[in-house]
Design an enzyme around this catalytic site. Structure first.
Site, short mmCIF file in Angstrom:
data_model
loop_
_atom_site.label_atom_id
_atom_site.label_comp_id
_atom_site.label_asym_id
_atom_site.label_seq_id
_atom_site.Cartn_x
_atom_site.Cartn_y
_atom_site.Cartn_z
N GLY A 63 46.96 33.93 29.68
CA GLY A 63 47.99 34.79 29.04
C GLY A 63 47.58 34.38 27.57
O GLY A 63 48.11 35.20 26.53
N GLN A 64 46.84 33.72 27.20
CA GLN A 64 46.66 33.28 25.72
C GLN A 64 45.92 34.34 24.90
O GLN A 64 45.17 35.03 25.62
CB GLN A 64 45.72 31.95 25.60
CG GLN A 64 46.55 30.71 25.96
CD GLN A 64 45.67 29.60 26.10
OE1 GLN A 64 44.37 29.87 27.21
NE2 GLN A 64 45.59 28.63 25.52
N LYS A 65 46.28 34.53 23.75
CA LYS A 65 45.73 35.65 22.83
C LYS A 65 44.09 35.73 23.16
O LYS A 65 43.68 36.69 23.36
CB LYS A 65 45.99 35.37 21.54
CG LYS A 65 47.42 35.77 21.12
CD LYS A 65 47.54 36.48 19.84
CE LYS A 65 48.77 36.87 19.34
NZ LYS A 65 49.98 35.77 19.21
#
Ligand code: G3D
Length: 173
Positions: A63-65
């Protein structure tokens, strides 16, 4: 992490912002236990058996950018999208709504059913399903089957039911 994709059970992709609870959820689904989680750096995958004839292959694509650009690569075989949202964090609903809208605009996700999991329902300040649904603008998605359910990945509540519903959405779509 990094295993080959299985063709025998429908591919389901787990998405959501960082800290929504995806790693906890996948670990809980696959083992019935809570494992220590760290921000997802690779892709975790596992097969979830719903009954003796039915399984889903569930991918947590992070989910990290920095990981978001690689989501697209995983969408080709995707039969359902499960979007996990932290229902106790109203401050990130706008960001979650934008991320969801962006991913749903991908060509290879057109018509693919969506399950939103309003996670962290064990927390007393969690928003209602209706509130989460409104924040994420779900009623505007008239071009695909979608559903929203509450769950607690930490407590293991609502997960099995949610994935049975995911399987039903796949069959209906
Ligand atoms: P991610 O994989 O989406 O980035 P994680 O999210 O699974 O790493 O979870 C982020 C944090 O939220 C973790 O806490 C985790 O324990 C917590 N969490 C996940 N699901 C739930 C839930 O259902 N209820 C509650 N109360 N917490 C949850 P830490 O403290 O390790 O950051």
């Amino acid at each position: 992490m990094g295993q080959a994709r299985s063709s025998s059970s429908p591919q389901v992709i787990l998405m959501g912002l960082d800290s929504a609870g995806k790693s906890t959820l996948l670990a809980r689904l696959l083992t019935g236990q809570v494992m220590d989680t760290s921000p997802t750096i690779g892709f975790n995958v596992g097969t979830l058996d719903l009954d003796k004839n039915t399984s889903l292959t569930v991918w947590d694509v992070g989910g990290q950018k920095s990981m978001r650009s690689s989501w697209r690569y995983y969408l080709d075989d995707c039969k359902a999208l499960v979007f996990v949202v932290d229902s106790s964090d109203p401050g990130r609903m706008g960001e979650a709504q934008k991320a969801l809208k962006k991913i749903l605009s991908e060509d290879n996700l057109q018509g693919v059913p969506l399950m939103v999991l309003a996670n962290k329902k064990d927390l007393p300040n969690s928003m209602t399903i209706r509130e989460v649904s409104t924040h994420l603008d779900l009623p505007s998605h008239t071009d695909r089957l979608w559903e929203i359910q509450g769950c607690s990945a930490l407590k293991g509540l609502g997960l099995q039911q949610a994935f049975v519903s995911v399987h039903k959405l796949i069959r209906k779509s």
